[in-house]
Design a protein around this motif. Structure first.
Motif, PDB file in Angstrom:
ATOM      1  N   HIS A  16       0.817  -1.216   0.000  1.00 35.99           N
ATOM      2  CA  HIS A  16       0.000   0.000   0.000  1.00 35.99           C
ATOM      3  C   HIS A  16       0.848   1.262   0.000  1.00 35.99           C
ATOM      4  O   HIS A  16       1.718   1.379   0.827  1.00 35.99           O
ATOM      5  CB  HIS A  16      -0.897   0.000   1.241  1.00 35.99           C
ATOM      6  CG  HIS A  16      -1.755   1.223   1.335  1.00 35.99           C
ATOM      7  ND1 HIS A  16      -2.892   1.385   0.580  1.00 35.99           N
ATOM      8  CD2 HIS A  16      -1.628   2.352   2.097  1.00 35.99           C
ATOM      9  CE1 HIS A  16      -3.436   2.568   0.875  1.00 35.99           C
ATOM     10  NE2 HIS A  16      -2.694   3.167   1.784  1.00 35.99           N
ATOM     11  N   PRO A  17       0.613   2.228  -0.832  1.00 38.97           N
ATOM     12  CA  PRO A  17      -0.151   2.132  -2.069  1.00 38.97           C
ATOM     13  C   PRO A  17       0.800   1.966  -3.247  1.00 38.97           C
ATOM     14  O   PRO A  17       1.940   2.391  -3.182  1.00 38.97           O
ATOM     15  CB  PRO A  17      -0.807   3.514  -2.119  1.00 38.97           C
ATOM     16  CG  PRO A  17       0.210   4.426  -1.468  1.00 38.97           C
ATOM     17  CD  PRO A  17       1.032   3.600  -0.526  1.00 38.97           C
ATOM     18  N   THR A  18       0.352   1.340  -4.313  1.00 35.65           N
ATOM     19  CA  THR A  18       1.145   1.247  -5.545  1.00 35.65           C
ATOM     20  C   THR A  18       0.287   1.829  -6.664  1.00 35.65           C
ATOM     21  O   THR A  18      -0.736   1.255  -7.006  1.00 35.65           O
ATOM     22  CB  THR A  18       1.543  -0.214  -5.840  1.00 35.65           C
ATOM     23  OG1 THR A  18       2.342  -0.695  -4.761  1.00 35.65           O
ATOM     24  CG2 THR A  18       2.341  -0.312  -7.133  1.00 35.65           C
ATOM     25  N   THR A  19       0.688   2.990  -7.162  1.00 42.49           N
ATOM     26  CA  THR A  19      -0.184   3.694  -8.113  1.00 42.49           C
ATOM     27  C   THR A  19       0.603   4.302  -9.279  1.00 42.49           C
ATOM     28  O   THR A  19       1.829   4.361  -9.259  1.00 42.49           O
ATOM     29  CB  THR A  19      -0.961   4.840  -7.411  1.00 42.49           C
ATOM     30  OG1 THR A  19      -0.035   5.855  -7.041  1.00 42.49           O
ATOM     31  CG2 THR A  19      -1.685   4.359  -6.184  1.00 42.49           C
ATOM     32  N   GLY A  20      -0.134   4.769 -10.259  1.00 43.10           N
ATOM     33  CA  GLY A  20       0.426   5.542 -11.374  1.00 43.10           C
ATOM     34  C   GLY A  20       1.408   4.769 -12.226  1.00 43.10           C
ATOM     35  O   GLY A  20       1.239   3.581 -12.471  1.00 43.10           O
ATOM     36  N   GLY A  21       2.441   5.474 -12.673  1.00 39.75           N
ATOM     37  CA  GLY A  21       3.416   4.901 -13.598  1.00 39.75           C
ATOM     38  C   GLY A  21       4.158   3.691 -13.052  1.00 39.75           C
ATOM     39  O   GLY A  21       4.677   2.888 -13.813  1.00 39.75           O
TER      40      GLY A  21
END
Lengths: 319, 317
Positions: free
Chosen positions: B202-207
């Protein structure tokens, strides 16, 4: 002609010249041509001056200009026998992504690009050029096919970014983009990308990771939109001018950074003022880049592409 | 005994001693509100002992718990250009970097190390969310490439723990270029036939999600981790509707086919040992606490994969 906010003074002068000419058409004994010509010249000078010193934010506006030639225009003008190929063989066909077989100067190629649409109906149909996972998966399928049949791939990039929607996330937007970037790096055929308008973040990377990247003079390519960056770092989306400045997203800066290999000159006043001329210039650039890569062995292409990206970031910009 | 000793003195003492008490002796769980004693929390790898909420954990803490006896060797990461764009928002980027370095005592947002887990040699890389939201810039890109190269050199698996808000905006296009660069790193592992396991935290987002975090051979996530490309707020603004409960959380992604497993942090190490050993064609691991790797002579069956029998499984391309 749609005028941008900073082109208002220009619109006024051009409007005045137009008014004068309209008057002259009604009253035959009036001679306004000299005056109108003077205004024309003033307008042309002003246009040149404005476009010579576009700020990064203005470049974003020009890059997003609705009258710029879009992917469909380039395909229609530069390619023959365009045969669209649809679908990701999994869920749907994404209309934000055009793609298919075509001939470029008689040579068979695979062409793929984002299409934004040019009126309300087509814009909605094309989802404003924001692809969903199906779009990237279609691109992967077409790139794979191109690789198998030894066809060069030409991608035309013009997207605000990948579509931030519920279904897109559920169907694996991230994975689809990652696979598309990966496919770009794997294929043993030339991959040429041209950013014709907006290169929006991951949605652009998924198509633009090739052997050569060309950018139109007033196109942009960025990790995040200036508005998005401003709302995160300035906590105020209205600071997009500052953000656009800081992000160094113009074709000129990207060329200096070694991300763009080539900047294609646009006609005076931007691509939207001479669509045919712009398309022609892009055609010349594609031909030149293809010629550079012709005859290179597939393995060499992959290795060269890899080196290009691994080496990226060794050049910074001057303060 | 009077009210002075009973009430006033403790009161005064508490006022004066409050400053000297380590502030992090107790941590409040942001999920259930339970006050947790720091040592107990550390022993439980920052998972709430009451509600199992997985709190953030630094790469160093994670490696201490992951590697046999907490022994690992850091892998050097080539230093990139600092502030190539001369980026300035409300603060200068180098100032933000220095502040993050001071606050975390780490050089950057990723730690790479080699070591053994259950006597299985691996390379591990972990992203540090406390360092500028774990954002992926040139350093993180270099770190992942260095990790892949180390794994290829040692012929061992790479286990990567992702945690990031996305790309590092302050590095502009060069942060975006880490998407292809890290994809090349994954490619190196594939070509060498080595497992690449991603643990999405938490968290793993975007590019980050749209590159190396979604290209693993096996995707494991920690419970309730937010994993997405576009964040829930952006989506709500775009589609103008409320998102369902648990949207973009690990369990939701598991249901939608994007993950292989959702695993409790306490069980992660054993699971990683099991998976990597099977993929590497090694015999089952001996369960239980092992002494430090140097304390005992090598057991032949458990030797590093360089001397392992030839693999018969299909190779990935």
């Amino acid at each position: 002609m749609n005028y941008l906010d900073f082109e208002k003074p220009l619109a006024e002068i051009e409007g005045k010249a137009e008014e004068l000419r309209a008057l002259a058409r009604k009253n035959e004994d009036m001679d306004v041509e000299d005056e109108a010509k003077a205004l024309d010249k003033k307008a042309a000078d002003m246009l040149r001056d404005i476009y010579k010193a576009l700020t990064p934010w203005r470049k974003c506006q020009v890059a997003r200009h609705p009258d710029r030639p879009h992917c469909k225009d380039y395909i229609e003008a530069l390619f023959t026998e365009y045969t669209p190929l649809a679908g990701d063989r999994n869920f749907a066909d994404d209309h934000a992504v055009m793609g298919g077989l075509a001939r470029f100067n008689d040579r068979a190629v695979m062409v793929i690009g984002h299409e934004k649409g040019n009126d309300t109906k087509t814009r909605i149909e094309r989802n404003f050029g924001m692809a969903r996972p199906e779009g990237y998966r279609k691109a992967v399928r077409l790139m794979e096919m191109a690789d198998r049949f030894n066809l060069p791939v030409i991608t035309l990039v013009d997207t605000p970014g990948a579509y931030p929607g519920k279904g897109a996330e559920e169907r694996g937007q991230s994975e689809a983009i990652a696979r598309s970037t990966q496919k770009c790096l794997q294929i043993g055929v030339p991959l040429i990308s041209i950013i014709i308008g907006e290169g929006g973040s991951g949605g652009a990377v998924a198509f633009a990771t090739g052997d050569r990247l060309a950018m139109l003079e007033h196109s942009v390519y960025s990790v995040i939109s200036p508005e998005g960056c401003a709302s995160i770092l300035w906590k105020d989306p209205e600071k997009m001018r500052e953000a656009a400045e800081a992000l160094r997203l113009t074709a000129q800066d990207l060329h200096k950074l070694g991300v763009a290999d080539l900047v294609i000159k646009e006609p005076a006043g931007g691509a939207q003022r001479d669509r045919a001329g712009t398309v022609k210039e892009v055609g010349k650039a594609i031909a030149a880049m293809l010629a550079q890569l012709d005859g290179t062995d597939g393995k060499k292409l992959v290795a060269g592409r890899r080196k290009k990206y691994l080496d990226m970031g060794s050049k910074g910009l001057a303060a | 005994m009077n009210w002075i000793t009973n009430y006033v003195r403790p009161r005064i003492n508490s006022i004066f001693s409050r400053r000297e008490m380590p502030e992090n002796l107790w941590t409040k769980c942001d999920e259930c509100g339970t006050m947790l004693f720091h040592r107990e929390l550390t022993d439980n790898q920052n998972v709430c002992t009451n509600c199992d909420h997985h709190m953030a954990i630094t790469p160093r803490e994670r490696f201490n718990a992951l590697f046999d006896a907490g022994v690992f060797v850091e892998v050097a990461v080539p230093k990139p250009l600092v502030d190539p764009l001369h980026f300035r928002d409300q603060k200068k980027y180098p100032d933000r970097l220095r502040a993050a370095q001071k606050q975390t005592s780490e050089a950057e947002a990723m730690l790479v190390a080699t070591g053994e887990i259950g006597r299985t040699p691996i390379v591990a890389a972990a992203q540090d969310f406390s360092f500028m939201a774990g954002s992926m810039g040139m350093y993180v890109g270099n770190a992942i490439i260095a990790a892949a190269e180390a794994a290829v050199k040692r012929k061992c698996p790479l286990v990567l723990f992702s945690a990031a808000g996305g790309a590092r905006m302050q590095e502009g296009i060069l942060s975006l270029m880490q998407m292809p660069r890290t994809t090349i790193a994954v490619q190196m592992l594939r070509e060498a036939g080595l497992p690449y396991i991603v643990v999405l935290t938490h968290p793993t987002t975007g590019g980050v999600t749209a590159s190396y975090a979604m290209l693993g051979d096996v995707h494991i996530a920690e419970p309730n981790a937010l994993i997405c490309f576009a964040g829930p707020r952006v989506i709500e603004q775009t589609i103008r509707e409320k998102l369902p409960e648990g949207f973009q959380r690990a369990e939701y992604l598991l249901d939608h086919g994007m993950l292989d497993r959702v695993t409790h942090r306490g069980k992660l190490r054993d699971e990683l040992i099991t998976i990597t050993r099977m993929l590497m064609g090694q015999s089952p691991a001996i369960k239980g606490d092992l002494p430090p790797p140097t304390a005992e002579p090598e057991i032949p069956e458990l030797a590093p994969p360089s001397s392992a029998p030839a693999r018969t499984g299909p190779k990935t391309s």
